[in-house]
Design an enzyme around this catalytic site. Structure first.
Site, mmCIF file in Angstrom:
data_model
loop_
_atom_site.group_PDB
_atom_site.id
_atom_site.type_symbol
_atom_site.label_atom_id
_atom_site.label_comp_id
_atom_site.label_asym_id
_atom_site.label_seq_id
_atom_site.Cartn_x
_atom_site.Cartn_y
_atom_site.Cartn_z
ATOM 1 N N ASP A 125 2.677 6.869 7.092
ATOM 2 C CA ASP A 125 1.567 7.394 6.303
ATOM 3 C C ASP A 125 0.780 8.333 7.209
ATOM 4 O O ASP A 125 0.123 7.879 8.151
ATOM 5 C CB ASP A 125 0.675 6.254 5.804
ATOM 6 C CG ASP A 125 -0.338 6.707 4.765
ATOM 7 O OD1 ASP A 125 -0.813 7.859 4.849
ATOM 8 O OD2 ASP A 125 -0.661 5.903 3.876
ATOM 9 N N LEU A 141 -2.786 7.514 8.146
ATOM 10 C CA LEU A 141 -3.016 6.296 8.931
ATOM 11 C C LEU A 141 -3.991 5.374 8.219
ATOM 12 O O LEU A 141 -3.697 4.897 7.148
ATOM 13 C CB LEU A 141 -3.416 6.639 10.365
ATOM 14 C CG LEU A 141 -2.345 7.416 11.152
ATOM 15 C CD1 LEU A 141 -2.897 7.922 12.475
ATOM 16 C CD2 LEU A 141 -1.103 6.574 11.370
ATOM 17 N N VAL A 142 -5.168 5.111 8.771
ATOM 18 C CA VAL A 142 -6.127 4.189 8.148
ATOM 19 C C VAL A 142 -6.963 4.960 7.123
ATOM 20 O O VAL A 142 -7.622 5.941 7.458
ATOM 21 C CB VAL A 142 -7.058 3.544 9.203
ATOM 22 C CG1 VAL A 142 -8.109 2.683 8.527
ATOM 23 C CG2 VAL A 142 -6.255 2.728 10.199
ATOM 24 N N HIS A 143 -6.919 4.495 5.882
ATOM 25 C CA HIS A 143 -7.690 5.104 4.791
ATOM 26 C C HIS A 143 -7.880 4.056 3.704
ATOM 27 O O HIS A 143 -7.470 2.902 3.869
ATOM 28 C CB HIS A 143 -6.991 6.370 4.267
ATOM 29 C CG HIS A 143 -5.583 6.131 3.837
ATOM 30 N ND1 HIS A 143 -5.249 5.739 2.564
ATOM 31 C CD2 HIS A 143 -4.413 6.208 4.529
ATOM 32 C CE1 HIS A 143 -3.934 5.596 2.478
ATOM 33 N NE2 HIS A 143 -3.409 5.862 3.665
ATOM 34 N N GLY A 144 -8.477 4.425 2.615
ATOM 35 C CA GLY A 144 -8.833 3.479 1.561
ATOM 36 C C GLY A 144 -7.677 2.669 1.013
ATOM 37 O O GLY A 144 -7.820 1.477 0.741
#
Length: 167
Positions: free
Chosen positions: A9, A12-15
């Protein structure tokens, strides 16, 4: 080490990670694998803020992440691995990371890529890497959120791989 999810992805870090996957997965650690993020203190800080306090966030470059996985550093933890690209996941597999399945959750459209699915945009290098992952008997599944239908995208990748090699 129980790898709960290995995901490609590019965000990376998301909702979708925090509100979707972490809500249902019981992970101890999120391992970010990125040679770029490891050099960006601001991006690291933003990811740290986004991750719930009860989950440890480790950010490592590709080589260090692979070494940590294969050396047993995470053997007692439930880990979610987030990588930016198929080539990073392929590197980890070729260097001893034993993934049975890889989730392709988000590869956005950028110049030079073509869209195969809503959440899957690739260039030839991505297709080559995904093909190599597939022929190593690793499942390649496409799902944005855990409640979405699990879609085997290997056939899409193999069709694209053959098209590249006919050119």
């Amino acid at each position: 080490m129980p790898i709960v999810l290995a995901r490609i992805d590019d965000r990376l870090v998301h909702g979708q990670i925090v509100q979707g996957w972490l809500r249902i997965l019981n992970v101890d650690i999120i391992l970010i694998v990125s040679d770029i993020v490891i050099l960006d203190a601001m991006q690291q800080m933003l990811m740290t803020i986004a991750v719930p306090a009860n989950i440890r966030l480790d950010i490592k470059n590709l080589k260090d992440a692979t070494n940590a996985i294969t050396s047993g550093q995470y053997d007692k933890d439930k880990v979610m691995i987030l990588a930016v690209s198929p080539s990073d996941v392929l590197y980890m597999i070729e260097n001893g990371a034993g993934f049975k399945s890889v989730n392709v959750g988000g590869m956005r459209f950028i110049n030079g890529k073509r869209q195969l699915l809503h959440n899957l945009c690739v260039n030839d290098s991505d297709v080559e890497s995904l093909h190599k992952i597939h022929i190593k008997s690793v499942e390649i599944e496409g799902r944005i959120l855990p409640e979405d239908e699990k879609k085997d995208i290997a056939s899409i990748i193999e069709k694209e791989y053959k098209a590249i090699h006919r050119r």
